[in-house]
Design a protein around this motif. Structure first.
Motif, PDB file in Angstrom:
ATOM      1  N   PHE A   1       0.863  -1.057  -0.030  1.00 22.62           N
ATOM      2  CA  PHE A   1       0.093  -0.021  -0.094  1.00 22.62           C
ATOM      3  C   PHE A   1       0.795   1.240  -0.038  1.00 22.62           C
ATOM      4  CE2 PHE A   1      -2.535  -3.360   1.731  1.00 22.62           C
ATOM      5  CZ  PHE A   1      -3.836  -3.242   1.281  1.00 22.62           C
ATOM      6  N   ASP A   2       0.362   2.129  -0.895  1.00 24.76           N
ATOM      7  CA  ASP A   2       0.990   3.553  -0.617  1.00 24.76           C
ATOM      8  C   ASP A   2       0.055   4.643  -1.155  1.00 24.76           C
ATOM      9  OD1 ASP A   2       3.190   5.244  -0.589  1.00 24.76           O
ATOM     10  OD2 ASP A   2       4.330   4.346  -2.108  1.00 24.76           O
ATOM     11  N   THR A   3       0.752   5.835  -1.089  1.00 25.61           N
ATOM     12  CA  THR A   3      -0.147   7.071  -1.252  1.00 25.61           C
ATOM     13  C   THR A   3      -0.021   7.737  -2.709  1.00 25.61           C
ATOM     14  OG1 THR A   3       1.479   8.668  -0.240  1.00 25.61           O
ATOM     15  CG2 THR A   3      -0.510   7.901   1.042  1.00 25.61           C
ATOM     16  N   LEU A   4      -0.930   8.302  -3.396  1.00 31.27           N
ATOM     17  CA  LEU A   4      -0.835   8.673  -4.519  1.00 31.27           C
ATOM     18  C   LEU A   4       0.378   9.629  -4.933  1.00 31.27           C
ATOM     19  CD1 LEU A   4      -4.740   9.102  -5.857  1.00 31.27           C
ATOM     20  CD2 LEU A   4      -3.170   7.215  -6.200  1.00 31.27           C
ATOM     21  N   ASP A   5       0.714  10.440  -3.928  1.00 31.80           N
ATOM     22  CA  ASP A   5       1.782  11.239  -4.432  1.00 31.80           C
ATOM     23  C   ASP A   5       3.031  10.568  -4.542  1.00 31.80           C
ATOM     24  OD1 ASP A   5       1.529  10.827  -1.631  1.00 31.80           O
ATOM     25  OD2 ASP A   5       2.616  12.208  -0.981  1.00 31.80           O
ATOM     26  N   HIS A   6       3.044   9.373  -4.365  1.00 39.17           N
ATOM     27  CA  HIS A   6       4.211   8.639  -4.555  1.00 39.17           C
ATOM     28  C   HIS A   6       4.224   8.106  -5.838  1.00 39.17           C
ATOM     29  CE1 HIS A   6       4.964   8.316   0.087  1.00 39.17           C
ATOM     30  NE2 HIS A   6       5.528   9.497  -0.220  1.00 39.17           N
ATOM     31  N   MET A   7       3.392   7.940  -6.494  1.00 46.12           N
ATOM     32  CA  MET A   7       3.284   7.289  -8.106  1.00 46.12           C
ATOM     33  C   MET A   7       4.074   8.234  -8.841  1.00 46.12           C
ATOM     34  SD  MET A   7      -0.781   6.437  -8.656  1.00 46.12           S
ATOM     35  CE  MET A   7      -0.172   5.132 -10.034  1.00 46.12           C
ATOM     36  N   ASP A   8       4.927   7.625  -9.825  1.00 44.15           N
ATOM     37  CA  ASP A   8       5.656   8.192 -10.802  1.00 44.15           C
ATOM     38  C   ASP A   8       4.761   9.223 -11.681  1.00 44.15           C
ATOM     39  OD1 ASP A   8       8.081   6.978  -9.741  1.00 44.15           O
ATOM     40  OD2 ASP A   8       7.844   5.266 -11.385  1.00 44.15           O
ATOM     41  N   LYS A   9       3.812   8.756 -11.999  1.00 43.56           N
ATOM     42  CA  LYS A   9       2.747   9.470 -12.958  1.00 43.56           C
ATOM     43  C   LYS A   9       1.281   9.445 -12.347  1.00 43.56           C
ATOM     44  CE  LYS A   9       1.627   9.854 -17.774  1.00 43.56           C
ATOM     45  NZ  LYS A   9       1.700   9.415 -19.264  1.00 43.56           N
ATOM     46  N   PRO A  10       0.720  10.476 -12.429  1.00 43.84           N
ATOM     47  CA  PRO A  10      -0.588  10.034 -11.736  1.00 43.84           C
ATOM     48  C   PRO A  10      -1.662   9.556 -12.754  1.00 43.84           C
ATOM     49  CG  PRO A  10      -0.505  12.271 -12.579  1.00 43.84           C
ATOM     50  CD  PRO A  10       0.933  11.765 -12.523  1.00 43.84           C
ATOM     51  N   TYR A  11      -2.384   8.570 -12.266  1.00 42.00           N
ATOM     52  CA  TYR A  11      -3.359   8.064 -13.119  1.00 42.00           C
ATOM     53  C   TYR A  11      -4.700   8.879 -13.395  1.00 42.00           C
ATOM     54  CZ  TYR A  11      -7.085   4.753 -14.754  1.00 42.00           C
ATOM     55  OH  TYR A  11      -8.065   4.039 -15.755  1.00 42.00           O
ATOM     56  N   GLN A  12      -4.669   9.216 -14.544  1.00 38.16           N
ATOM     57  CA  GLN A  12      -5.723   9.935 -15.319  1.00 38.16           C
ATOM     58  C   GLN A  12      -6.504   9.242 -16.366  1.00 38.16           C
ATOM     59  OE1 GLN A  12      -3.326  13.209 -16.381  1.00 38.16           O
ATOM     60  NE2 GLN A  12      -3.105  14.210 -14.274  1.00 38.16           N
ATOM     61  N   TYR A  13      -7.936   9.652 -16.655  1.00 39.63           N
ATOM     62  CA  TYR A  13      -8.672   8.992 -17.616  1.00 39.63           C
ATOM     63  C   TYR A  13      -8.003   9.567 -19.016  1.00 39.63           C
ATOM     64  CZ  TYR A  13     -11.808   7.631 -13.874  1.00 39.63           C
ATOM     65  OH  TYR A  13     -12.570   7.004 -12.840  1.00 39.63           O
ATOM     66  N   PRO A  14      -8.040   8.852 -19.848  1.00 40.17           N
ATOM     67  CA  PRO A  14      -7.742   9.348 -21.397  1.00 40.17           C
ATOM     68  C   PRO A  14      -8.584  10.499 -21.816  1.00 40.17           C
ATOM     69  CG  PRO A  14      -8.418   7.184 -21.715  1.00 40.17           C
ATOM     70  CD  PRO A  14      -8.374   7.261 -20.236  1.00 40.17           C
ATOM     71  N   ARG A  15      -8.177  11.324 -22.382  1.00 41.81           N
ATOM     72  CA  ARG A  15      -8.957  12.396 -22.937  1.00 41.81           C
ATOM     73  C   ARG A  15      -8.912  12.310 -24.487  1.00 41.81           C
ATOM     74  NH1 ARG A  15      -9.727  14.321 -18.383  1.00 41.81           N
ATOM     75  NH2 ARG A  15     -11.501  15.673 -19.348  1.00 41.81           N
TER      76      ARG A  15
END
Length: 272
Positions: free
Chosen positions: A257-271
């Motif tokens: 488990f971890d927090t989102l601020d530690h992700m290399d790249k934020p998960y975002q829906y494709p636009r």
């Protein structure tokens, strides 16, 4: 004739001396060549050493790449349920990410926010009012709501927050009307938004203990990095109640488990 014999003997002696000289010379050269070869070989890794080193590096890379990390996220807090959620997280010694509503950060709830931070949870901006028609009426309206929430979080924590989650996610129809002007502006200001790929559906309709658990269960194992959307609101008591089961389920499936601020790249829906 004696001088002939002497000359012959002299020639034989010189020939023998010459042979000895060249023999010694070639022997010396051969030894030098052998020493040079040994030196060069000694400076090089043996094939098995090279293979072993490369294998270990590859194994480490594969191990890192295969690591499964789950991200528990909670929208709409703080609330009267937040303390219960934090209790569960503490028991299992895992962090989560909380996207806060500015108007919910009342003075009596400041200790809850402080507890979030002390326990290494991450805090993000959700909204101040959570009213779609006000927030998304224009780019300026969204930015005003955002900055108001950011300022309130700063007053309580002394930290500037740039991680956001759009109310109803980045694929909602309200945002589409202003995204062409809003998204570049957010990026210029240093903000980044985070969506989710697994939803507990705990704020829609009439959720039950079973439905909350099943909604997470049916989707989380499709991802090495499931980002689980849950809610921290006054009506989210069932979420707090089912949180231990969700954590155990993910742990048994091999997730950390971890927090989102530690992700290399934020998960975002494709636009589009």
């Amino acid at each position: 004739m004696k001088w002939v014999e002497r000359a012959t003997k002299l020639i034989l002696v010189l020939a023998m001396l010459g042979s000895c000289f060249w023999l010694e010379y070639y022997t010396y050269q051969s030894q030098e060549t052998i020493l040079q070869i040994q030196k060069e070989v000694g400076n090089k890794k043996k094939p098995e050493e090279i293979t072993t080193g490369t294998t270990l590096e590859n194994e480490e890379k594969k191990k890192e790449q295969s690591k499964k990390v789950a991200y528990l996220t909670f929208d709409d807090g703080p609330s009267k349920v937040t303390e219960r959620i934090l209790d569960v997280l503490e028991v299992y010694d895992i962090p989560a990410t909380f996207f806060l509503i500015g108007c919910n950060i009342t003075e009596e709830r400041v200790p809850v926010i402080e507890r979030m931070i002390e326990n290494k949870n991450a805090i993000g901006i959700h909204t101040y009012c959570h009213k779609a028609k006000e927030i998304y009426s224009s780019t300026q309206s969204y930015l005003e709501d955002l900055e108001k929430t950011k300022e309130r979080i700063y007053e309580v924590t002394g930290k500037e927050v740039f991680m956001i989650r759009f109310p109803w996610g980045s694929a909602n129809n309200y945002l589409k009307k202003i995204e062409d002007s809003l998204l570049p502006t957010l990026e210029e200001k240093g903000y980044y938004y985070c969506d989710w790929n697994v939803s507990a559906e705990d704020s829609i309709g009439k959720p039950t203990r079973y439905s909350i658990l099943q909604n997470v269960k049916k989707d989380f194992n499709r991802y090495d990095n499931p980002i689980v959307l849950m809610h921290d609101s006054a009506t989210s008591s069932l979420t707090a109640e089912m949180l231990p089961d969700i954590i155990v389920m993910l742990k048994e499936a091999g997730y950390q488990f971890d927090t989102l601020d530690h992700m290399d790249k934020p998960y975002q829906y494709p636009r589009d």
